[in-house]
Design a protein around this motif. Structure first.
Motif, mmCIF file in Angstrom:
data_model
loop_
_atom_site.group_PDB
_atom_site.id
_atom_site.type_symbol
_atom_site.label_atom_id
_atom_site.label_comp_id
_atom_site.label_asym_id
_atom_site.label_seq_id
_atom_site.Cartn_x
_atom_site.Cartn_y
_atom_site.Cartn_z
ATOM 1 N N LEU A 184 0.830 -1.205 0.000
ATOM 2 C CA LEU A 184 0.000 0.000 0.000
ATOM 3 C C LEU A 184 0.867 1.259 0.000
ATOM 4 C CD1 LEU A 184 -2.868 1.135 0.105
ATOM 5 C CD2 LEU A 184 -2.766 0.973 2.595
ATOM 6 N N ALA A 185 1.934 1.245 0.787
ATOM 7 C CA ALA A 185 2.841 2.394 0.840
ATOM 8 C C ALA A 185 3.486 2.641 -0.523
ATOM 9 C CB ALA A 185 3.913 2.169 1.899
ATOM 10 N N ALA A 186 3.846 1.565 -1.223
ATOM 11 C CA ALA A 186 4.461 1.696 -2.551
ATOM 12 C C ALA A 186 3.476 2.296 -3.556
ATOM 13 C CB ALA A 186 4.942 0.333 -3.031
ATOM 14 N N ILE A 187 2.214 1.885 -3.455
ATOM 15 C CA ILE A 187 1.192 2.406 -4.375
ATOM 16 C C ILE A 187 0.926 3.885 -4.080
ATOM 17 C CG2 ILE A 187 -1.154 2.128 -5.248
ATOM 18 C CD1 ILE A 187 -0.971 -0.796 -4.020
ATOM 19 N N LEU A 188 0.712 4.193 -2.811
ATOM 20 C CA LEU A 188 0.426 5.578 -2.426
ATOM 21 C C LEU A 188 1.615 6.492 -2.700
ATOM 22 C CD1 LEU A 188 -1.470 4.923 0.946
ATOM 23 C CD2 LEU A 188 -2.468 5.767 -1.192
ATOM 24 N N GLY A 189 2.816 5.930 -2.659
ATOM 25 C CA GLY A 189 4.026 6.719 -2.914
ATOM 26 C C GLY A 189 4.382 6.805 -4.383
ATOM 27 N N ASN A 190 3.480 6.330 -5.256
ATOM 28 C CA ASN A 190 3.696 6.374 -6.704
ATOM 29 C C ASN A 190 4.968 5.647 -7.137
ATOM 30 O OD1 ASN A 190 1.427 8.172 -7.783
ATOM 31 N ND2 ASN A 190 2.273 9.458 -6.147
ATOM 32 N N GLN A 191 5.340 4.617 -6.375
ATOM 33 C CA GLN A 191 6.538 3.836 -6.725
ATOM 34 C C GLN A 191 6.211 2.743 -7.737
ATOM 35 O OE1 GLN A 191 8.189 2.388 -3.007
ATOM 36 N NE2 GLN A 191 7.792 4.355 -2.006
ATOM 37 N N VAL A 192 4.920 2.474 -7.949
ATOM 38 C CA VAL A 192 4.476 1.453 -8.894
ATOM 39 C C VAL A 192 3.332 2.016 -9.728
ATOM 40 C CG1 VAL A 192 5.161 -0.526 -7.476
ATOM 41 C CG2 VAL A 192 2.901 0.496 -7.153
ATOM 42 N N THR A 193 3.056 1.342 -10.841
ATOM 43 C CA THR A 193 1.971 1.789 -11.722
ATOM 44 C C THR A 193 0.608 1.478 -11.113
ATOM 45 O OG1 THR A 193 3.393 1.211 -13.595
ATOM 46 C CG2 THR A 193 1.081 1.689 -14.073
ATOM 47 N N ALA A 194 0.475 0.252 -10.608
ATOM 48 C CA ALA A 194 -0.816 -0.211 -10.105
ATOM 49 C C ALA A 194 -0.624 -1.135 -8.915
ATOM 50 C CB ALA A 194 -1.592 -0.924 -11.212
ATOM 51 N N GLY A 195 -1.706 -1.365 -8.192
ATOM 52 C CA GLY A 195 -1.676 -2.285 -7.069
ATOM 53 C C GLY A 195 -2.795 -3.288 -7.190
ATOM 54 N N ILE A 196 -2.581 -4.475 -6.628
ATOM 55 C CA ILE A 196 -3.611 -5.502 -6.651
ATOM 56 C C ILE A 196 -3.625 -6.237 -5.317
ATOM 57 C CG2 ILE A 196 -2.057 -7.185 -7.744
ATOM 58 C CD1 ILE A 196 -4.670 -8.172 -9.260
ATOM 59 N N SER A 197 -4.805 -6.384 -4.759
ATOM 60 C CA SER A 197 -4.981 -7.095 -3.494
ATOM 61 C C SER A 197 -6.465 -7.337 -3.298
ATOM 62 C CB SER A 197 -4.415 -6.263 -2.332
ATOM 63 O OG SER A 197 -4.440 -7.016 -1.126
ATOM 64 N N SER A 198 -6.825 -7.933 -2.176
ATOM 65 C CA SER A 198 -8.251 -8.114 -1.894
ATOM 66 C C SER A 198 -8.895 -6.744 -1.709
ATOM 67 C CB SER A 198 -8.452 -8.979 -0.657
ATOM 68 O OG SER A 198 -7.862 -8.376 0.472
ATOM 69 N N LEU A 199 -10.142 -6.666 -2.076
ATOM 70 C CA LEU A 199 -10.858 -5.391 -2.053
ATOM 71 C C LEU A 199 -10.794 -4.720 -0.687
ATOM 72 C CD1 LEU A 199 -12.715 -3.365 -3.489
ATOM 73 C CD2 LEU A 199 -14.649 -4.858 -2.941
ATOM 74 N N GLY A 200 -10.906 -5.511 0.375
ATOM 75 C CA GLY A 200 -10.900 -4.958 1.724
ATOM 76 C C GLY A 200 -9.627 -4.220 2.075
ATOM 77 N N GLU A 201 -8.496 -4.633 1.472
ATOM 78 C CA GLU A 201 -7.210 -3.990 1.758
ATOM 79 C C GLU A 201 -7.192 -2.536 1.298
ATOM 80 O OE1 GLU A 201 -4.253 -5.159 3.113
ATOM 81 O OE2 GLU A 201 -5.027 -7.135 3.603
ATOM 82 N N PHE A 202 -7.954 -2.231 0.242
ATOM 83 C CA PHE A 202 -7.906 -0.902 -0.367
ATOM 84 C C PHE A 202 -9.125 -0.040 -0.056
ATOM 85 C CE2 PHE A 202 -5.419 -3.202 -3.903
ATOM 86 C CZ PHE A 202 -4.199 -2.869 -3.340
ATOM 87 N N GLN A 203 -10.132 -0.626 0.584
ATOM 88 C CA GLN A 203 -11.427 0.038 0.741
ATOM 89 C C GLN A 203 -11.308 1.430 1.357
ATOM 90 O OE1 GLN A 203 -14.253 -2.319 0.050
ATOM 91 N NE2 GLN A 203 -15.330 -0.442 -0.392
ATOM 92 N N ALA A 204 -10.572 1.543 2.458
ATOM 93 C CA ALA A 204 -10.478 2.829 3.164
ATOM 94 C C ALA A 204 -9.827 3.898 2.291
ATOM 95 C CB ALA A 204 -9.693 2.663 4.464
ATOM 96 N N GLN A 205 -8.763 3.530 1.560
ATOM 97 C CA GLN A 205 -8.062 4.506 0.721
ATOM 98 C C GLN A 205 -8.894 4.898 -0.498
ATOM 99 O OE1 GLN A 205 -6.551 1.776 2.057
ATOM 100 N NE2 GLN A 205 -5.458 2.980 3.598
ATOM 101 N N VAL A 206 -9.666 3.964 -1.030
ATOM 102 C CA VAL A 206 -10.559 4.285 -2.150
ATOM 103 C C VAL A 206 -11.622 5.269 -1.690
ATOM 104 C CG1 VAL A 206 -12.319 3.334 -3.709
ATOM 105 C CG2 VAL A 206 -10.148 2.124 -3.399
ATOM 106 N N GLU A 207 -12.192 4.995 -0.519
ATOM 107 C CA GLU A 207 -13.227 5.889 0.017
ATOM 108 C C GLU A 207 -12.666 7.261 0.365
ATOM 109 O OE1 GLU A 207 -14.913 3.728 3.268
ATOM 110 O OE2 GLU A 207 -15.951 2.282 1.968
ATOM 111 N N ALA A 208 -11.373 7.296 0.769
ATOM 112 C CA ALA A 208 -10.740 8.571 1.118
ATOM 113 C C ALA A 208 -10.301 9.349 -0.121
ATOM 114 C CB ALA A 208 -9.531 8.314 2.014
ATOM 115 N N GLY A 209 -10.321 8.675 -1.281
ATOM 116 C CA GLY A 209 -9.958 9.358 -2.515
ATOM 117 C C GLY A 209 -8.479 9.354 -2.830
#
Length: 313
Positions: A184-209
């Motif tokens: 998650l830190a790598a994705i939020l830090g723009n160190q990678v193009t995309a991230g993939i994981s279970s939906l629950g792992e990303f839910q809070a950040q998606v909702e936060a925008g």
């Protein structure tokens, strides 16, 4: 007279099967999905009086295969021992060339499932799954993916996406992280193009925008989730990262039936359903011959994908 009363009591007790004191092996560190599953089982089985005492033991390492090997070797014929596992373990058995597989234990039931989610940072120029696929086709190596362990559900999903997009799966640039927080830190830090994981792992950040959700791997749109399925995005991919429970090897038919009945009572209880709702887990309960068939199909399909990716010879 006392002897008759005592004999009657003993006969009555013998008529009812003993209530098991279960020990559940979570073959991962505390806090992860398998550990959460084991501890949720512990809570519900005790609350529902299925078992008066349930212990959870963590045996982490190698995608669950260390815990699986220990469980299989130490518990033959022990109907009070359980282990949780799932799709990640299927891949880990193959990629680690584990000498112990799910054929060495007694699978009981699939319990829950989560779907994979594909995200990009909110600032990414990629707006949708079609844009990500276009970048992947243009230069597969230039698109970096952050996900969980090599050969795990996330890695397999990326391989399936590449195949569906007619991109060579061996050319994908997949970066495996040991924990969801690191990915998650790598994705939020723009160190990678995309991230993939279970939906629950990303839910809070998606909702936060802070993350943009491009697609999910479910067969149909998920209620309350504003994202298309991969199939809607033009990719013939459907995948669920499921979790299961298995019993020890060498059980009699009667022992297996008793364990199966206890698990069925657990999953059909109000307490279990409340836990699923609170955690956002899908109820994907499947047992018996149907689960055996699903497990066999998933193992075959996973082996094929891992060979395509180049992780299994």
């Amino acid at each position: 007279m006392k002897h008759f009363i005592l004999a009657g009591l003993l006969a009555t007790v013998a008529a009812f099967p003993a209530v098991a004191d279960y020990t559940i092996i979570a073959p991962a560190n505390p806090g992860g999905g398998w550990d959460q599953t084991a501890r949720t089982m512990q809570t519900v089985m005790q609350d529902e009086a299925i078992s008066p005492s349930v212990q959870v033991q963590n045996v982490p390492g190698a995608g669950g295969t260390i815990g699986l090997a220990q469980f299989a070797s130490q518990n033959k014929g022990n109907a009070d021992a359980l282990i949780v596992g799932g799709y990640v373990m299927v891949g880990a058995i193959l990629t680690n060339a584990s000498p112990v597989s799910l054929a060495d234990v007694t699978p009981i039931a699939r319990l829950t499932g989560e779907y994979e989610a594909i995200v990009v940072p909110a600032a990414s120029p990629i707006q949708d799954m079609q844009g990500l696929v276009a970048a992947l086709k243009a230069d597969p190596g230039a698109v970096s993916w952050a996900g969980g362990s090599a050969g795990g559900a996330d890695h397999i999903a990326v391989g399936l996406i590449a195949k569906a997009a007619e991109v060579d799966p061996t050319k994908i640039n997949y970066i495996a992280y040991s924990g969801g927080g690191e990915a998650l830190a790598a994705i939020l830090g723009n160190q990678v193009t995309a991230g993939i994981s279970s939906l629950g792992e990303f839910q809070a950040q998606v909702e936060a925008g802070t993350l943009r959700l491009l697609a999910v791997s479910s067969a149909e749109r998920i209620e309350g989730v504003d994202a298309p399925t991969l199939k809607e995005a033009g990719l013939d991919v459907e995948m669920q990262n499921w979790r299961m429970v298995a019993a020890a090897p060498g059980l009699s038919d009667e022992q297996k039936a008793k364990v199966s009945a206890d698990i069925e009572k657990m999953v059909k209880s109000a307490s279990w359903q409340e836990q699923l709702a609170a955690k956002g887990w899908a109820d994907t309960y499947l047992s018996g011959a149907d689960f055996d068939a699903q497990l066999k199909a998933d193992i075959t399909a996973t082996e094929a994908v891992l060979k395509d990716i180049g992780l299994v010879k």
